[in-house]
Design a protein around this motif. Structure first.
Motif, PDB file in Angstrom:
ATOM      1  N   ARG A  17       0.838  -1.205   0.000  1.00 29.43           N
ATOM      2  CA  ARG A  17       0.000   0.000   0.000  1.00 29.43           C
ATOM      3  C   ARG A  17       0.875   1.258   0.000  1.00 29.43           C
ATOM      4  O   ARG A  17       0.611   2.207  -0.737  1.00 29.43           O
ATOM      5  N   PHE A  18       1.943   1.248   0.809  1.00 30.02           N
ATOM      6  CA  PHE A  18       2.832   2.407   0.865  1.00 30.02           C
ATOM      7  C   PHE A  18       3.511   2.638  -0.475  1.00 30.02           C
ATOM      8  O   PHE A  18       3.581   3.771  -0.957  1.00 30.02           O
ATOM      9  N   GLU A  19       3.987   1.577  -1.112  1.00 31.35           N
ATOM     10  CA  GLU A  19       4.645   1.737  -2.406  1.00 31.35           C
ATOM     11  C   GLU A  19       3.659   2.136  -3.497  1.00 31.35           C
ATOM     12  O   GLU A  19       4.031   2.825  -4.440  1.00 31.35           O
ATOM     13  N   SER A  20       2.420   1.723  -3.360  1.00 32.34           N
ATOM     14  CA  SER A  20       1.403   2.046  -4.371  1.00 32.34           C
ATOM     15  C   SER A  20       0.840   3.459  -4.220  1.00 32.34           C
ATOM     16  O   SER A  20       0.570   4.133  -5.212  1.00 32.34           O
ATOM     17  N   THR A  21       0.660   3.879  -2.958  1.00 34.49           N
ATOM     18  CA  THR A  21      -0.038   5.147  -2.721  1.00 34.49           C
ATOM     19  C   THR A  21       0.839   6.236  -2.111  1.00 34.49           C
ATOM     20  O   THR A  21       0.476   7.405  -2.144  1.00 34.49           O
ATOM     21  N   GLY A  22       1.960   5.835  -1.492  1.00 28.76           N
ATOM     22  CA  GLY A  22       2.802   6.795  -0.792  1.00 28.76           C
ATOM     23  C   GLY A  22       2.263   7.162   0.580  1.00 28.76           C
ATOM     24  O   GLY A  22       2.809   8.018   1.258  1.00 28.76           O
ATOM     25  N   SER A  23       1.187   6.503   0.986  1.00 26.27           N
ATOM     26  CA  SER A  23       0.543   6.812   2.251  1.00 26.27           C
ATOM     27  C   SER A  23       0.883   5.751   3.300  1.00 26.27           C
ATOM     28  O   SER A  23       0.748   4.554   3.051  1.00 26.27           O
ATOM     29  N   ALA A  24       1.337   6.210   4.473  1.00 28.70           N
ATOM     30  CA  ALA A  24       1.627   5.313   5.596  1.00 28.70           C
ATOM     31  C   ALA A  24       1.702   6.139   6.866  1.00 28.70           C
ATOM     32  O   ALA A  24       1.946   7.352   6.817  1.00 28.70           O
ATOM     33  N   THR A  25       1.511   5.486   7.991  1.00 25.32           N
ATOM     34  CA  THR A  25       1.646   6.178   9.269  1.00 25.32           C
ATOM     35  C   THR A  25       3.115   6.507   9.508  1.00 25.32           C
ATOM     36  O   THR A  25       4.012   5.896   8.911  1.00 25.32           O
ATOM     37  N   GLU A  26       3.364   7.456  10.373  1.00 21.78           N
ATOM     38  CA  GLU A  26       4.745   7.810  10.716  1.00 21.78           C
ATOM     39  C   GLU A  26       5.465   6.608  11.316  1.00 21.78           C
ATOM     40  O   GLU A  26       6.644   6.392  11.062  1.00 21.78           O
ATOM     41  N   SER A  27       4.763   5.819  12.100  1.00 21.60           N
ATOM     42  CA  SER A  27       5.352   4.626  12.712  1.00 21.60           C
ATOM     43  C   SER A  27       5.815   3.641  11.642  1.00 21.60           C
ATOM     44  O   SER A  27       6.913   3.091  11.724  1.00 21.60           O
ATOM     45  N   THR A  28       4.982   3.437  10.636  1.00 24.00           N
ATOM     46  CA  THR A  28       5.338   2.538   9.534  1.00 24.00           C
ATOM     47  C   THR A  28       6.540   3.069   8.773  1.00 24.00           C
ATOM     48  O   THR A  28       7.469   2.319   8.459  1.00 24.00           O
TER      49      THR A  28
END
Length: 61
Positions: A17-28
């Protein structure tokens, strides 16, 4: 992505999901940065976002 997820201690779907959208929590994001750092890769954010390989003191000689 599976190896990164394993080394970061997060789910494969989270990395995907992070690689696809660029969205992740700061912890991640911190866990991903730490996983890369364990292999000598530093995530940078100087003049522009990027990565660099940290050289060990033996490599710098």
């Amino acid at each position: 992505m599976r190896e990164l997820a394993k080394n970061a201690g997060i789910a494969f779907s989270t990395v995907h999901r992070f690689e696809s959208t660029g969205s992740a929590t700061e912890s991640t994001k911190e866990k991903i940065k730490a996983a890369y750092a364990s292999f000598g890769v530093e995530i940078t954010n100087g003049d522009y976002t990027g990565v660099r390989l940290r050289l060990s003191s033996n490599s710098e000689q």
